[in-house]
Every structure is written in structure tokens, then in C-alpha cells.
Scaffold this active site. Structure first.
Site, PDB file in Angstrom:
ATOM      1  CG  ASP A  70      69.213  68.640  60.699  1.00 41.98           C
ATOM      2  OD1 ASP A  70      69.615  69.341  59.510  1.00 41.98           O
ATOM      3  OD2 ASP A  70      68.463  68.988  61.615  1.00 41.98           O
ATOM      4  CG  HIS A  71      66.717  70.473  56.449  1.00 44.82           C
ATOM      5  ND1 HIS A  71      68.150  70.580  55.926  1.00 44.82           N
ATOM      6  CD2 HIS A  71      66.199  71.499  56.545  1.00 44.82           C
ATOM      7  CE1 HIS A  71      68.347  71.743  56.439  1.00 44.82           C
ATOM      8  NE2 HIS A  71      67.443  72.904  56.717  1.00 44.82           N
ATOM      9  CE1 TYR A  73      65.960  77.927  65.049  1.00 49.16           C
ATOM     10  CE2 TYR A  73      65.335  76.183  64.852  1.00 49.16           C
ATOM     11  CZ  TYR A  73      66.422  76.541  64.907  1.00 49.16           C
ATOM     12  OH  TYR A  73      67.037  76.873  63.665  1.00 49.16           O
ATOM     13  CE  LYS A  94      69.868  76.781  62.449  1.00 49.98           C
ATOM     14  NZ  LYS A  94      69.497  75.507  62.162  1.00 49.98           N
ATOM     15  N   GLY A 152      69.432  80.791  58.214  1.00 56.17           N
ATOM     16  CA  GLY A 152      69.325  80.975  57.444  1.00 56.17           C
ATOM     17  C   GLY A 152      67.276  81.057  56.646  1.00 56.17           C
ATOM     18  NE  ARG A 199      63.777  74.242  55.217  1.00 56.00           N
ATOM     19  CZ  ARG A 199      63.643  74.077  56.266  1.00 56.00           C
ATOM     20  NH1 ARG A 199      64.500  74.896  57.130  1.00 56.00           N
ATOM     21  NH2 ARG A 199      62.578  72.756  56.938  1.00 56.00           N
TER      22      ARG A 199
END
Length: 270
Positions: free
Chosen positions: A30-31, A150, A181, A206, A232
């Protein structure tokens, strides 16, 4: 305590964990919204083919990409539709907003949806409200929810702090998430504390790490993580299919044989 998970959600959760071992290997693709193109238009489909053939349990894409993916490529690889977005060109790149909903994802054939929340950002309150609303919709529609949550923002001094990470993953649990995640704790052995604090399966990102991908994956599984989400370091690899295959062997604990095209998960392809 008896759980009241719907049949639809149970079926989709089973598909997300196709090996039946309670472990997951997801490859976020999705980057292109947050970072820019990750492959040429012609190469993107081949990248998905490589990820599926390598043995990933699922890919993460935005709704527009999901519309153009060849369904045959996902016969043995789950589809997770990402509902959050931001770009580095905004005043606050950590301010994630919803750009899709659960019903859209269902129409696209998704096995799950994902939402990104940055705890410690200036817009944390709005992001938490969005997560709660998506969780409610997932309950209505029997859709599994992956939270990419995060510690990230101006009030976060150490995003790898295990105490902070324990708080973060429990926010996800309390708001109705199915899989969480987050980042890997430092030092690595203290990630076990984060795992022990959570009632949810935890997979780790990652990211851009100094250690080798194999070393990172092995360490994560050794301390009790339920899997990996590696983007990535897969699509940026010289050989994405071989990279995914190696990670799948670590996550699911069997080497298998690297095939030239996707094959049924339960037929021993990995």
C-alpha cells in the site's frame, strides 16, 4: 469466556491463516499512497504474482489496486484492503484518515481490512475514533480487522519501548481489533513482555532495519510473535519471490519447494 465471533469472520480469519498454525506472513503493498510508486504499472501485477507464489498469507493494498488485481493471483493468498491514508506532503504525515469503508472492501472480495493508527500523534483522538467505528462495522459485516498501530508522533521519544508497545497493542485489543501489527521492541528479548500483555496475535513490521531480514524474522518468531508484515524489504528486494519464500519458511516452520506459480497452500507447496 465464550466468544461470539460470527461465522463469516471465522471463515475469513481461517483464510488469513491458511496454514492453520496461528501464524501470518503479510506483505503490505500500500506504500504507493504514502511513499510513491513501488513498481511500474506493468511490474505491479508480477510483484503480486511473486508474493503469492513465494507463500505469503496475504497482501495489503488500497481499494483502487484491489479492483485491478487478477483474482487468479489471489487463489491462495488473502486480500486485505487498507482503509487509511496520508502522504508526506501534508502538514502532518502522521495524521491518518479513512479513505475507504468495510462495505467497499466486502464488495471487492476482501478477507480483511486494515486501519493505521499513530499513538502519540497530534490527531490521535480522531484516529482512535476511526478505529472504533471501523471495528463496529467489522462486527456488523463479519470482517476481520488488522490494526497497524504504532507509537509515532511528537510525544514519543522511544517507539521501541516495550512498556509503550504493551500499551499500544492493548489499545487495539480494547477497541475490537482481531490482529495487531506494531514495531519490534528493543531490546529484542523484551518483545516477549509485549506478547504476554496482549490477548491478540501480534505481527511485527519489517521496516528499514539494520539487521538482516532472516535474523529479524527468526528473532521475532523466537520471542513469540505470531508473524510478520514485510513490505519494503520484499518489494525492494532483488528477488521478491525468493525473499517471501524464505520468510514463509521461517514463519511457518517448513522449507518446502519454491514454485514458478501460486499453488494451493495446503498441498505442501511450502
Amino acid at each position: 469466556m465464550m466468544r461470539t465471533t460470527s461465522t463469516g469472520k471465522l471463515l475469513r480469519l481461517t483464510r488469513l491463516c491458511g496454514h492453520g498454525d496461528g501464524r501470518y506472513l503479510f506483505v503490505p503493498l500500500d506504500h504507493s499512497v504514502s511513499d510513491g510508486p513501488i513498481a511500474t504499472a506493468d511490474r505491479f501485477e508480477e510483484l503480486i504474482r511473486d508474493v503469492a507464489a513465494g507463500g505469503a498469507d496475504g497482501i495489503v493494498v488500497h481499494k483502487g489496486r484491489a479492483r485491478v488485481v487478477d483474482p487468479e493471483l489471489l487463489a491462495d493468498c488473502s486480500l486485505i484492503v487498507h482503509l487509511s491514508a496520508s502522504t508526506p506532503h501534508s502538514p502532518d504525515a502522521d495524521a491518518k484518515v479513512l479513505v475507504g469503508d468495510v462495505e467497499e472492501a466486502l464488495r471487492l472480495g476482501a478477507d480483511a481490512v486494515s486501519v493505521h493508527v499513530n499513538i502519540g500523534s497530534d490527531t490521535e483522538a480522531a484516529q482512535l475514533a476511526d478505529l472504533g467505528a471501523v471495528a463496529a462495522a467489522c462486527d456488523r459485516w463479519g470482517m476481520p480487522l488488522l490494526a497497524m498501530i504504532y507509537p509515532r508522533g511528537p510525544r514519543v521519544t522511544d517507539p521501541t519501548d516495550p512498556v509503550l508497545l504493551s500499551h499500544v497493542v492493548n489499545i487495539a485489543a480494547d477497541l475490537g481489533v482481531d490482529i495487531v501489527k506494531t514495531v519490534f521492541a528493543s531490546p529484542a528479548e523484551r518483545m516477549a513482555e509485549v506478547i504476554d500483555s496482549s490477548p491478540l496475535p501480534i505481527i511485527v513490521a519489517g521496516g528499514d532495519r539494520a539487521d538482516s531480514l532472516t535474523e529479524f524474522a527468526t528473532s521475532a518468531l523466537a520471542v513469540g510473535c505470531s508473524g510478520l508484515a514485510v513490505g519494503r524489504r520484499v518489494f525492494g528486494a532483488a528477488a521478491p519471490r525468493a525473499t517471501v519464500f524464505e520468510l514463509a519458511g521461517i514463519v511457518h516452520g517448513h522449507p518446502g519447494t519454491l514454485l514458478s506459480s501460486p499453488s494451493p497452500r495446503m498441498a505442501g507447496a511450502l
